[in-house]
Scaffold this motif. Structure first.
Motif, mmCIF file in Angstrom:
data_model
loop_
_atom_site.group_PDB
_atom_site.id
_atom_site.type_symbol
_atom_site.label_atom_id
_atom_site.label_comp_id
_atom_site.label_asym_id
_atom_site.label_seq_id
_atom_site.Cartn_x
_atom_site.Cartn_y
_atom_site.Cartn_z
ATOM 1 N N CYS A 1 4.713 -9.952 -9.268
ATOM 2 C CA CYS A 1 3.285 -9.850 -8.961
ATOM 3 C C CYS A 1 2.851 -8.414 -8.735
ATOM 4 N N ASP A 2 3.758 -7.537 -8.353
ATOM 5 C CA ASP A 2 3.386 -6.167 -8.016
ATOM 6 C C ASP A 2 2.944 -5.394 -9.248
ATOM 7 N N HIS A 3 1.850 -4.636 -9.101
ATOM 8 C CA HIS A 3 1.387 -3.726 -10.139
ATOM 9 C C HIS A 3 0.692 -2.572 -9.439
ATOM 10 N N PRO A 4 1.017 -1.330 -9.770
ATOM 11 C CA PRO A 4 0.470 -0.193 -9.017
ATOM 12 C C PRO A 4 -1.039 -0.045 -9.094
ATOM 13 N N LEU A 5 -1.681 -0.637 -10.089
ATOM 14 C CA LEU A 5 -3.130 -0.510 -10.227
ATOM 15 C C LEU A 5 -3.884 -1.734 -9.730
ATOM 16 N N LEU A 6 -3.160 -2.691 -9.139
ATOM 17 C CA LEU A 6 -3.788 -3.890 -8.592
ATOM 18 C C LEU A 6 -3.528 -3.959 -7.094
ATOM 19 N N ASP A 7 -4.440 -4.605 -6.371
ATOM 20 C CA ASP A 7 -4.246 -4.784 -4.933
ATOM 21 C C ASP A 7 -3.018 -5.659 -4.685
ATOM 22 N N PRO A 8 -2.219 -5.334 -3.669
ATOM 23 C CA PRO A 8 -1.023 -6.155 -3.383
ATOM 24 C C PRO A 8 -1.407 -7.552 -2.940
ATOM 25 N N VAL A 9 -0.560 -8.514 -3.305
ATOM 26 C CA VAL A 9 -0.865 -9.898 -2.966
ATOM 27 C C VAL A 9 0.355 -10.650 -2.427
ATOM 28 N N PRO B 1 12.562 -10.136 11.783
ATOM 29 C CA PRO B 1 13.655 -11.126 11.692
ATOM 30 C C PRO B 1 13.935 -11.632 10.285
ATOM 31 N N LYS B 2 12.889 -11.899 9.498
ATOM 32 C CA LYS B 2 13.085 -12.521 8.192
ATOM 33 C C LYS B 2 12.866 -11.499 7.078
ATOM 34 N N PRO B 3 13.421 -11.755 5.883
ATOM 35 C CA PRO B 3 13.166 -10.870 4.744
ATOM 36 C C PRO B 3 11.664 -10.755 4.470
ATOM 37 N N GLN B 4 11.235 -9.564 4.063
ATOM 38 C CA GLN B 4 9.824 -9.269 3.872
ATOM 39 C C GLN B 4 9.543 -8.866 2.423
ATOM 40 N N ALA B 5 8.323 -9.186 1.983
ATOM 41 C CA ALA B 5 7.889 -8.778 0.637
ATOM 42 C C ALA B 5 7.573 -7.292 0.666
ATOM 43 N N SER B 6 8.333 -6.497 -0.050
ATOM 44 C CA SER B 6 8.167 -5.044 0.002
ATOM 45 C C SER B 6 6.886 -4.579 -0.689
ATOM 46 N N CYS B 7 6.243 -5.437 -1.487
ATOM 47 C CA CYS B 7 5.026 -5.037 -2.195
ATOM 48 C C CYS B 7 3.792 -5.121 -1.310
ATOM 49 N N THR B 8 3.916 -5.727 -0.115
ATOM 50 C CA THR B 8 2.782 -5.789 0.810
ATOM 51 C C THR B 8 3.095 -5.105 2.137
ATOM 52 N N LEU B 9 4.314 -4.651 2.319
ATOM 53 C CA LEU B 9 4.749 -4.054 3.584
ATOM 54 C C LEU B 9 4.553 -2.545 3.541
ATOM 55 N N GLU B 10 3.719 -2.015 4.442
ATOM 56 C CA GLU B 10 3.505 -0.580 4.509
ATOM 57 C C GLU B 10 4.606 0.080 5.343
ATOM 58 N N VAL B 11 4.904 1.308 5.006
ATOM 59 C CA VAL B 11 5.943 2.047 5.715
ATOM 60 C C VAL B 11 5.499 2.350 7.143
#
Length: 840
Positions: free
Chosen positions: A56-64, A84-94
């Motif tokens: 789903c990740d695309h650099p020119l689209l909003d993360p979903v 605690p749980k695995p996270q979607a890296s495409c929506t997680l900010e540093v």
């Protein structure tokens, strides 16, 4: 090891220090990395060379975070940053001090990705050998790198009837969809055409359409390209080829002045498909459907492959030496080389910069005439001076990036979605991201202008100059030194508009850019394909400019007097004043009065046509010299920014020659060589000339003039070409042509009332508008447009069987008689078959 990603340095003082303070340091797979605040973890990982799988990740689209394939582990490093749980890296900010472990170092993340891949493949068909995406499919690749080797699923997979025609051009296989929402996000966010969406829930969720509103978008093909699986396919390309059978060549779109980067995939001497190229400075990763699908126009029976010579009133095939000799004899008999104006050169918008330069040098150095013009379209007396002052020799001016950062944008005689798709996407992006303020001078707010957030300045065609001269911040769109004014080529048909645009830019300090409709127009200006302009913006009337060019060309002198423009050529031909005409890529139907243009061609003493396909010009030519298609030649387009866009040969066609090569052969046969035979040599000579360093002649102060006023059934005509219309470029591509928007006539509610028409809730009337004058008539369905200026009727310039130029020979701002008549009712079909036929 520490990796630092520095953001782009701003133009203001102290910007670098401020941006360093915005950097966030975290650790990914035991590597410390510093990135700007707000960066997504998936982007930060890319900086250290870790590719986290994703769909789903695309650099020119909003993360979903829809596909859940990019899961990573965020352990607790003793600073409270653990999750605690695995996270979607495409929506997680540093975050500062964050520790991230990807599948490279974390068994937890690796297991999560394997499990999600297994879940995605539960209902996904394993038909890779017949899938159009097979061989270039992210799902196929990642199932091997981040999935299990065997499936534990033993039940029957979910299936759907297939394919579903989302539009005539885009087909959907629902069982292949992984619900990444790339297509729906692109349609809604980038193109502004939210006609497809995810419907249902759970295991039944799928991409759906509203049956009464098909997916009608000028950018629909981008959804096919960004689909990470084979769910969306092209109706034309479906099951036609395999990716590993194709040879890919980078190229540039030839259908508008945007200079969009494309990739041409071909096999066995035939183009199979075209894709968007990746060029962040120009079109990013998007192209219009016309650039993507309209490439079959040279495959028809009308393709010219052999020279033709007229004998006893009939064109017959001839050899190249015979055709060149016939052309030389006719041009010499007409007075070639005598520095007169009895020979004209009329070029079109398909030419590359190098081809246009060859025509310019051929006209002046070989034929001895300044009667050359690339404007095979309506234009005004002021346009040549405007182009000399603002465009020619100016280099790169306003850029796509400037549109994203401008304080405001004013559009004059320009509808970007219809005429310059890449500009439209940038304007819409700037509006969505930062609320760009823009305004458009137009009779009504078009769908494209509304999607870009533009404010309408309701303007009667012909009144643009008065509006511009009286411009103030009261319109809600203030203009200043940070603003950009984009003026389209249609302004040339409205006397006084270009001068008023220039005055407004000088008064406000706004930057000004000219946006032509065709790919070759900007290059033609630079090459000197104007009766008053030499290459590099040098005025024909300036003796030092003529000496400069003549010395570079190695000839004694150039013709002194300014030549006639395109209209004067054809009028002069009708009056017997033109002895010969060389025509390259001109369609008379693009002119204001095609019948008069054809009549002029028939009265020219001798016509030489350089063309790819049979046309109204070749039918009347004495010698026809076939030239290569865009895919068969190399060269350079100059986009509206002034940016050079070179492209190589895609298809090797030994028997096809470009316009430049044909003109070089013709010049050799006349004993006056051009001095170059290749695009590279022509470009080197043009660069040696360089831009004119003298002062251009001042643009005459054309007044605003008096705009026509509509009243009763005499309405002011407004018109422009749509992105997809009755164009020769769409030949051989029925699927794309079927997506063209239906032609309608538009009037305001008050004007409709004056015509005795009462609209329905959606603006439709069930009534036809009939536009008539002494030349002919046009009949189109009448639609009432809220907010439209009164006293005006808008119709598309060209649609199938309906052309303003051919039927009415009118220009925008002219008055036209408008009547209404009831539309005949269709008889109810008796059978389902009849109903289907009636619908079709």
């Amino acid at each position: 090891m520490t990796v630092t990603a520095k953001p782009t340095t701003g133009s203001g003082g102290g910007g670098e220090l401020a941006q360093r303070e915005d950097l966030v340091t975290l650790t990914i797979d035991d590597v410390e990395v510093s990135v700007p605040k707000g960066t997504l973890v998936i982007r930060a990982a890319e900086l250290i060379g870790v590719a986290i799988p994703r769909f789903c990740d695309h650099p020119l689209l909003d993360p979903v975070g829809a596909c859940r394939q990019c899961l990573v582990e965020v352990p607790d490093a003793g600073n409270g940053r653990g999750i605690p749980k695995p996270q979607a890296s495409c929506t997680l900010e540093v975050a500062a001090g964050m520790v991230v472990k990807t599948q490279v170092t974390s068994p937890v993340a690796d297991k999560a990705q394997h499990g999600n891949m297994e879940f995605l493949l539960v209902n996904h068909p394993l038909d890779c050998p017949i899938c159009d995406k097979g061989g270039e499919c992210p799902l196929q690749n990642q199932s091997m790198s981040n999935g299990y080797g065997e499936s534990r699923f033993t039940d029957v997979k979910r299936t759907y009837p297939k394919p579903v025609a989302i539009s005539p051009n885009v087909l959907l296989d629902r069982e292949r969809c992984v619900l990444c929402a790339r297509c729906t996000r692109f349609s809604e966010q980038v193109a502004g055409d939210p006609f497809i969406s995810l419907i249902e829930r759970g295991a039944l969720q799928q991409v759906g359409i509203y049956e009464r509103e098909p997916f009608q978008s000028y950018f629909s093909g981008n959804t096919i390209q960004i689909c990470p699986v084979g769910a969306l396919t092209s109706a034309e390309y479906r099951f036609r080829s395999r990716p590993f059978d194709l040879v890919s060549t980078p190229s540039v779109g030839e259908h508008d002045a945007c200079g969009s980067a494309i990739r041409v995939d071909h096999r066995r001497g035939r183009v199979m498909r075209r894709l968007a190229g990746d060029d962040p400075e120009v079109n990013e990763e998007w192209i219009t459907d016309k650039d993507r699908f309209a490439f079959a126009y040279g495959r028809g029976d009308d393709r010219l492959t052999r020279p033709l010579v007229r004998e006893d009133g009939v064109l017959r095939p001839a050899s190249w030496p015979e055709a060149l000799d016939a052309a030389v004899d006719g041009l010499l008999a007409a007075g070639a080389g005598s520095h007169g104006h009895r020979i004209g050169v009329l070029t079109g918008g398909r030419l590359t910069l190098e081809d246009a330069y060859a025509y310019s040098k051929f006209a002046r150095g070989v034929l001895g005439t300044n009667t050359i013009d690339f404007r095979s379209r309506p234009h005004s007396a002021e346009e040549a001076d405007f182009l000399a002052a603002v465009v020619a020799g100016s280099g790169r001016g306003v850029t796509y990036g400037d549109l994203e950062t401008a304080s405001s944008v004013l559009l004059v005689s320009l509808e970007p979605e219809e005429e310059a798709g890449a500009i439209f996407l940038r304007l819409r992006k700037a509006w969505r991201r930062r609320g760009l303020v823009s305004a458009t001078l137009a009779p009504y707010l078009t769908r494209g202008a509304a999607k870009a957030g533009s404010t309408l300045v309701p303007t009667v065609p012909g009144a643009e100059a008065a509006w511009l001269d009286g411009w103030s911040s009261a319109t809600g769109v203030p203009l200043d030194s940070g603003s950009v004014i984009l003026v389209g080529e249609r302004a040339a048909a409205l006397s006084g508009t270009l001068s008023a645009v220039l005055r407004l830019a000088e008064r406000t300090g706004a930057r000004l850019a000219w946006v032509p409709r065709r790919a070759g127009d900007r290059g033609a200006v630079e090459a000197g394909c104007l009766p008053t302009l030499l290459p590099g913006g040098r005025p024909v009337a300036d003796p030092s400019a003529r000496v400069d060019v003549a010395s570079t060309w190695g000839i004694g002198s150039l013709p002194r007097a300014e030549g006639g423009d395109g209209d004067e050529m054809l009028v002069g031909a009708a009056q017997g004043a033109l002895a010969a005409l060389v025509v390259g890529g001109v369609d008379p139907n693009d002119l204001a009065d095609p019948a008069a243009a054809v009549d002029g061609l028939e009265r020219v003493g001798f016509v030489v046509s350089l063309e790819t396909r049979a046309s109204l010009v070749t039918e009347r030519a004495d010698v026809v010299l076939p030239v290569s298609l865009m895919a068969e030649r190399s060269g350079t387009f100059v986009d509206w920014e002034g940016r050079r866009r070179p492209f190589p040969v895609v298809l090797d066609a030994p028997n096809a020659m470009s316009d430049l090569r044909v003109l070089a052969a013709l010049a050799d046969a006349m004993g006056r060589p051009l001095g170059f035979r290749s695009p590279a040599a022509a470009l080197a000579e043009l660069d040696e000339l360089g831009p004119w360093d003298g002062s251009p002649a001042p643009v005459p102060a054309f007044g605003a003039g008096a705009a026509a006023t509509g009243h009763g059934d005499q309405l002011v005509l407004a018109t422009w070409r749509l992105h997809l219309d009755d164009s020769r470029a769409l030949a051989g591509e029925p699927y794309l042509a079927a997506t063209a928007r239906p032609p309608v006539a538009r009037v305001s509610p008050r004007t409709a009332t004056s015509l005795g028409v009462r609209p329905g809730p959606d603006g439709t009337t069930g009534i036809d508008a009939v536009l008539t004058n002494d030349r002919g008539d046009l009949t189109l369905p009448l639609v009432v447009e809220p907010g439209m200026v009164d006293g005006v009727v808008w119709v598309p310039a060209r649609s199938a069987g309906l052309a303003v130029s051919e039927n009415l020979a009118l220009l925008p701002g002219d008055l036209v008689q408008v009547g209404v008549e009831s539309r005949p009712r269709r008889q109810a079909p008796d059978t389902p078959t009849q109903e289907a036929e009636a619908t079709a």
